[in-house]
Design a protein around this motif. Structure first.
Motif, short mmCIF file in Angstrom:
data_model
loop_
_atom_site.label_atom_id
_atom_site.label_comp_id
_atom_site.label_asym_id
_atom_site.label_seq_id
_atom_site.Cartn_x
_atom_site.Cartn_y
_atom_site.Cartn_z
N TRP A 124 1.02 -1.35 0.69
CA TRP A 124 -0.03 0.00 0.11
C TRP A 124 0.83 1.48 -0.15
O TRP A 124 1.61 1.24 0.83
CB TRP A 124 -0.57 0.11 1.02
CG TRP A 124 -1.44 0.98 1.17
CD1 TRP A 124 -1.50 2.98 2.18
CD2 TRP A 124 -3.16 1.61 1.21
NE1 TRP A 124 -2.21 3.32 2.00
CE2 TRP A 124 -3.20 2.95 1.59
CE3 TRP A 124 -3.85 0.91 -0.17
CZ2 TRP A 124 -4.54 3.65 0.33
CZ3 TRP A 124 -4.61 1.88 -0.72
CH2 TRP A 124 -4.92 3.23 -0.58
N CYS A 125 0.55 1.65 -1.08
CA CYS A 125 1.19 3.22 -1.07
C CYS A 125 0.52 4.88 -1.35
O CYS A 125 0.14 4.01 -2.66
CB CYS A 125 2.22 3.13 -1.92
SG CYS A 125 3.94 4.94 -1.66
N ALA A 126 0.01 5.63 -0.69
CA ALA A 126 -0.64 6.41 -1.34
C ALA A 126 -1.61 6.29 -1.82
O ALA A 126 -1.84 7.45 -2.99
CB ALA A 126 0.38 7.48 -1.88
N GLY A 127 -2.46 5.14 -2.01
CA GLY A 127 -3.72 5.07 -2.64
C GLY A 127 -3.12 4.26 -3.44
O GLY A 127 -4.48 3.70 -4.44
N ARG A 128 -2.72 3.30 -3.53
CA ARG A 128 -1.81 2.41 -4.77
C ARG A 128 -1.78 0.83 -4.04
O ARG A 128 -1.08 0.68 -2.82
CB ARG A 128 -1.16 3.25 -5.41
CG ARG A 128 -0.91 2.45 -6.25
CD ARG A 128 0.61 2.09 -7.37
NE ARG A 128 0.56 0.84 -8.37
CZ ARG A 128 1.68 0.16 -8.18
NH1 ARG A 128 1.88 -0.32 -7.00
NH2 ARG A 128 1.80 -0.38 -9.27
N LYS A 157 -8.37 11.31 -4.16
CA LYS A 157 -8.53 12.24 -4.06
C LYS A 157 -7.55 13.24 -5.22
O LYS A 157 -8.17 14.68 -5.37
CB LYS A 157 -6.81 12.29 -4.38
CG LYS A 157 -6.74 11.58 -2.75
CD LYS A 157 -4.74 11.25 -2.34
CE LYS A 157 -4.00 10.96 -1.19
NZ LYS A 157 -2.98 10.42 -1.30
N PHE A 158 -8.33 12.56 -6.72
CA PHE A 158 -8.72 13.65 -8.31
C PHE A 158 -10.12 14.42 -7.64
O PHE A 158 -10.60 15.68 -8.42
CB PHE A 158 -8.66 12.69 -8.91
CG PHE A 158 -7.77 11.95 -9.64
CD1 PHE A 158 -7.47 12.51 -10.54
CD2 PHE A 158 -7.69 10.79 -10.00
CE1 PHE A 158 -6.37 12.65 -11.48
CE2 PHE A 158 -6.86 10.11 -10.29
CZ PHE A 158 -5.59 10.60 -10.89
N PHE A 165 -2.38 7.19 -10.49
CA PHE A 165 -3.93 7.51 -10.93
C PHE A 165 -3.98 8.33 -9.57
O PHE A 165 -5.15 7.93 -8.58
CB PHE A 165 -4.89 6.81 -11.00
CG PHE A 165 -5.05 6.25 -12.73
CD1 PHE A 165 -6.30 7.16 -13.10
CD2 PHE A 165 -4.90 5.02 -13.07
CE1 PHE A 165 -6.17 6.60 -14.48
CE2 PHE A 165 -4.80 4.60 -14.62
CZ PHE A 165 -5.68 5.85 -14.51
N TYR A 166 -2.97 8.72 -8.30
CA TYR A 166 -2.65 9.10 -7.17
C TYR A 166 -3.59 10.58 -6.81
O TYR A 166 -3.98 10.35 -5.61
CB TYR A 166 -1.05 8.73 -6.56
CG TYR A 166 -0.37 8.19 -7.04
CD1 TYR A 166 -0.22 7.09 -6.32
CD2 TYR A 166 0.53 7.62 -8.04
CE1 TYR A 166 0.41 6.18 -5.84
CE2 TYR A 166 1.07 7.10 -8.05
CZ TYR A 166 1.49 5.88 -6.94
OH TYR A 166 2.21 4.91 -7.22
N GLY A 167 -3.70 11.04 -7.64
CA GLY A 167 -4.43 12.13 -6.86
C GLY A 167 -4.10 13.02 -8.67
O GLY A 167 -3.72 13.33 -9.23
N ALA A 168 -4.04 14.34 -8.17
CA ALA A 168 -4.40 16.04 -8.60
C ALA A 168 -2.22 15.90 -8.46
O ALA A 168 -1.87 16.58 -9.09
CB ALA A 168 -4.72 17.11 -7.71
N GLY A 169 -1.58 15.00 -7.62
CA GLY A 169 -0.27 15.56 -8.11
C GLY A 169 0.01 14.29 -9.58
O GLY A 169 0.84 14.31 -10.41
N SER A 170 -0.64 13.05 -9.92
CA SER A 170 -0.57 12.56 -11.37
C SER A 170 -1.60 13.63 -12.77
O SER A 170 0.31 13.13 -13.59
CB SER A 170 -1.42 11.05 -10.82
OG SER A 170 -1.04 10.36 -10.67
N THR A 171 -1.88 14.15 -11.89
CA THR A 171 -1.93 15.41 -13.04
C THR A 171 -1.22 15.80 -13.35
O THR A 171 -0.38 16.27 -14.85
CB THR A 171 -3.95 15.71 -12.75
OG1 THR A 171 -4.73 15.04 -12.37
CG2 THR A 171 -3.70 16.98 -13.89
#
Length: 283
Positions: free
Chosen positions: A125-129, A148-149, A222-228
């Motif tokens: 598990w790491c930051a939503g993955r 988080k998106f 697909f971690y959230g805004a960081g992925s964007t």
């Protein structure tokens, strides 16, 4: 079968994602029982359905999801808690604190994070993955929590992204308001609600991904805004413009950004003095 990819001249090809969403439901308070775990695509096709799953049941079912899917969830902590209920506390502690599983790998000369091993499964598990691997079968599935998106209630997300008809949104909202009394509803009603959430979360994931593609942003995670933001930096070829800067500027450049992360150290009643520090200057 060839992968469905999108690419442009001079750019690497990216996998075209097909999403499957998972969700689970529970009933009662003392005890609270996890009664249903399911997975469905945007068309309502059900690819996973497990009643009253143990941890082994849930992990085995998740590993049977067809590999063509990118698997997503929404604010997954409740389901993860119930899925992993049979793990010992020590394993849970390590799983949710990846820093305790890090070690230096001399071969690659970098830090790596070891997974948690439990009864034939490798878990990370790491930051939503959340990654599951069967040690015997070699099968692997990655679950992405895409909350988080959006950072808002699921019903609100459905409304903002128009990913479900109004009558479906109303039905899901009504069921959410009854969650404390699911034990008074029939199992078929609760399961149908769960499958609704799966279907329309999968639709939302497709819309999210398509919106990035339309903006020329190819998501690698697909971690959230960081992925964007990572996709945007890739699109802008930021790496091609990086350098160390002039010698006389290096100290200033190295000191130009600070990040802050807030964590609470405990929950509930604290029977001692508590202090609050104004750290607005940290920004």
């Amino acid at each position: 079968m060839a992968r469905n990819t999108t690419s442009s001249p001079g750019k690497p090809a990216y996998k075209r994602h097909t999403f499957l969403s998972i969700d689970g439901e529970g009933v009662g308070r003392r005890p609270h029982v996890y009664t249903f775990l399911a997975g469905a695509d945007r068309h309502g096709n059900v690819f996973m359905r497990v009643s009253h799953p143990s941890t082994r049941d849930a992990l085995a079912a998740l590993l049977l999801i067809p590999r063509k899917f990118t698997v997503v969830s929404y604010s997954f902590h409740y389901d993860l808690t119930k899925i992993l209920v049979d793990l010992p506390n020590e394993s849970l502690y390590k799983l949710f604190r990846p820093e305790t599983r890090q070690r230096w790998h001399f071969g690659s000369q970098r830090l790596i994070t070891d997974p948690v091993i439990w009864k034939g499964y490798s878990l990370d598990w790491c930051a939503g993955r959340f990654t599951i691997k069967g040690l015997r079968s070699g099968r692997k599935v990655v679950l992405w929590d895409i909350f988080k998106f959006f950072a808002c209630a699921f019903v609100k997300t459905l409304e903002l992204w128009k990913s479900a008809p109004p009558e479906v949104v109303a039905r899901i909202r009504a069921m959410k308001e009854q969650r404390a009394e699911f034990d008074k509803l029939s199992e078929s009603e609760v399961n149908a609600y769960c499958l609704d959430e799966c279907r329309y979360l999968a639709e939302t994931a497709h819309r999210l991904y398509d919106a990035h593609c339309e903006a020329g942003l190819k998501l690698k995670g697909f971690y959230g805004a960081g992925s964007t933001s990572g996709a945007l930096l890739t699109q802008l070829d930021v790496q091609d413009h990086r350098n160390d800067g002039p010698e006389e500027m290096r100290n200033a450049l190295a000191s130009a950004f600070y990040g802050v992360r807030f964590e609470i150290s405990r929950r509930g009643t604290v029977r001692m003095k508590v202090y609050n520090y104004d750290i607005s200057s940290a920004y």
